[in-house]
Design a protein around this motif. Sequence first.
Motif, short mmCIF file in Angstrom:
data_model
loop_
_atom_site.label_atom_id
_atom_site.label_comp_id
_atom_site.label_asym_id
_atom_site.label_seq_id
_atom_site.Cartn_x
_atom_site.Cartn_y
_atom_site.Cartn_z
N TYR A 1 -30.61 -20.15 101.14
CA TYR A 1 -29.39 -19.38 101.32
C TYR A 1 -28.14 -20.13 100.85
O TYR A 1 -27.04 -19.60 100.88
N TYR A 2 -28.32 -21.38 100.40
CA TYR A 2 -27.18 -22.19 100.00
C TYR A 2 -27.20 -22.59 98.53
O TYR A 2 -26.41 -23.44 98.11
N MET A 3 -28.09 -21.99 97.75
CA MET A 3 -28.13 -22.35 96.33
C MET A 3 -28.74 -21.23 95.52
O MET A 3 -29.40 -20.34 96.06
N ASP A 4 -28.50 -21.28 94.21
CA ASP A 4 -29.04 -20.27 93.30
C ASP A 4 -30.43 -20.62 92.79
O ASP A 4 -31.10 -19.79 92.21
N TYR A 5 -30.84 -21.84 92.98
CA TYR A 5 -32.14 -22.30 92.49
C TYR A 5 -33.31 -21.62 93.19
O TYR A 5 -33.22 -21.23 94.36
N GLN A 6 -34.42 -21.49 92.47
CA GLN A 6 -35.71 -21.22 93.08
C GLN A 6 -36.17 -22.54 93.72
O GLN A 6 -36.27 -23.56 93.05
N LEU A 7 -36.43 -22.51 95.02
CA LEU A 7 -36.82 -23.73 95.72
C LEU A 7 -38.34 -23.89 95.70
O LEU A 7 -39.08 -22.99 96.11
N LEU A 8 -38.78 -25.04 95.22
CA LEU A 8 -40.18 -25.43 95.26
C LEU A 8 -40.31 -26.60 96.22
O LEU A 8 -39.57 -27.59 96.10
N SER A 9 -41.21 -26.51 97.18
CA SER A 9 -41.40 -27.58 98.15
C SER A 9 -42.83 -28.09 98.09
O SER A 9 -43.77 -27.31 98.12
N VAL A 10 -42.95 -29.40 98.03
CA VAL A 10 -44.26 -30.03 97.99
C VAL A 10 -44.72 -30.29 99.43
O VAL A 10 -43.96 -30.79 100.26
N TYR A 11 -45.97 -29.92 99.71
CA TYR A 11 -46.49 -30.11 101.07
C TYR A 11 -47.89 -30.70 101.02
O TYR A 11 -48.59 -30.60 100.01
N MET A 12 -48.26 -31.34 102.13
CA MET A 12 -49.61 -31.88 102.25
C MET A 12 -50.46 -30.87 103.02
O MET A 12 -50.13 -30.53 104.16
N PRO A 13 -51.51 -30.33 102.41
CA PRO A 13 -52.36 -29.35 103.10
C PRO A 13 -52.89 -29.88 104.42
O PRO A 13 -53.20 -31.07 104.55
N ILE A 14 -52.98 -28.98 105.41
CA ILE A 14 -53.50 -29.33 106.73
C ILE A 14 -55.01 -29.07 106.75
O ILE A 14 -55.46 -28.04 106.26
N LYS A 15 -55.76 -29.98 107.32
CA LYS A 15 -57.21 -29.85 107.32
C LYS A 15 -57.68 -28.61 108.07
O LYS A 15 -58.62 -27.94 107.67
N ASN A 16 -57.01 -28.31 109.19
CA ASN A 16 -57.36 -27.11 109.96
C ASN A 16 -56.90 -25.88 109.18
O ASN A 16 -55.70 -25.69 108.92
N LYS A 17 -57.83 -25.02 108.80
CA LYS A 17 -57.52 -23.88 107.93
C LYS A 17 -56.57 -22.88 108.58
O LYS A 17 -55.73 -22.28 107.91
N VAL A 18 -56.73 -22.69 109.90
CA VAL A 18 -55.86 -21.76 110.60
C VAL A 18 -54.41 -22.25 110.57
O VAL A 18 -53.48 -21.51 110.26
#
Length: 298
Positions: free
Chosen positions: A127-144
């Motif tokens: 909500y504070y920028m015009d960019y498309q935001l891409l965020s890098v995350y570490m997948p969680i082992k628990n699928k749920v």
Amino acid sequence: MYYLVYGLLYLLSLLPMWVLYLFADGLAALVYHVFGYRKQVVLDNLAIAFPEKTLKEREKIAKQFYRNFVDNFIETIKILSAGKNWLTKHFQIDGDPFAQAYKEGRKCQIHLGHNFNWELANVAMVYYMDYQLLSVYMPIKNKVMDRLFLHLRSKTGVQMLPATNMRNAIVPYRNKQYMLALVADQAPGSVTNAYWLNFFGKPTPFVRGPESGARVGNIPVFFSQIYKTKRGMYRAYFELGSDNPHDLPEGELTRRYIRFLENAIRKHPEMWLWSHRRWKHPWKEEYRQYWIDTEPVK
């Protein structure tokens, strides 16, 4: 199972914040005094970072940390049902640091640390920028839980990229203008594929990826510090790390970021994630070739 967990947490998120914070107060006391979740790790980390402080002073920081740690969890649940008005009320930024880079048609990176509340920052930043935001995350082992957090983190249009497949995940955006958010204080998977430098006076490995990508693409990098104005209210301060990372010597961008991060933690020590083992890898002379600090090993 996913829909059951999601439904229960969504109902919980509908409660007003004062009720959720009452629950958080009780839970924080249990986590610290009864269960002692990673308590020794937290105190050991604080002893490394602040040897000049007394045990009583470090315990005070630890108690404040656990309160913020639980608040972070409760506020993240609230995000499930929160709309734009709630998100922008509880998270704001200082100024408009990205406008010029966007106007010039450049991509950007944000390097941030595990400062509370990074989950709220992730969904509110759009909500504070015009960019498309891409965020890098570490997948969680628990699928749920992995599915739940992917839903939560992308609810405002953020595109989540798994760190385990970053090279392929970012391909669809390579010809687009984006802002890439990277948690740059992650402990590296391999200490021989890392940069080593002093962090709070102790040799520490850091991931190479954030600097490497910025230098290859000559992408402007902003460092971010999240701080709290009062309970549940956060602001983010941004500092330009480099407008042209390609022109910097290798390691310089990481050095700048680590100094920024350390200063931010010293200002607000209760806001950083002390429960992860940041100094679990002892220094060995065989790592000398990966040393990038301008100061000697301490």
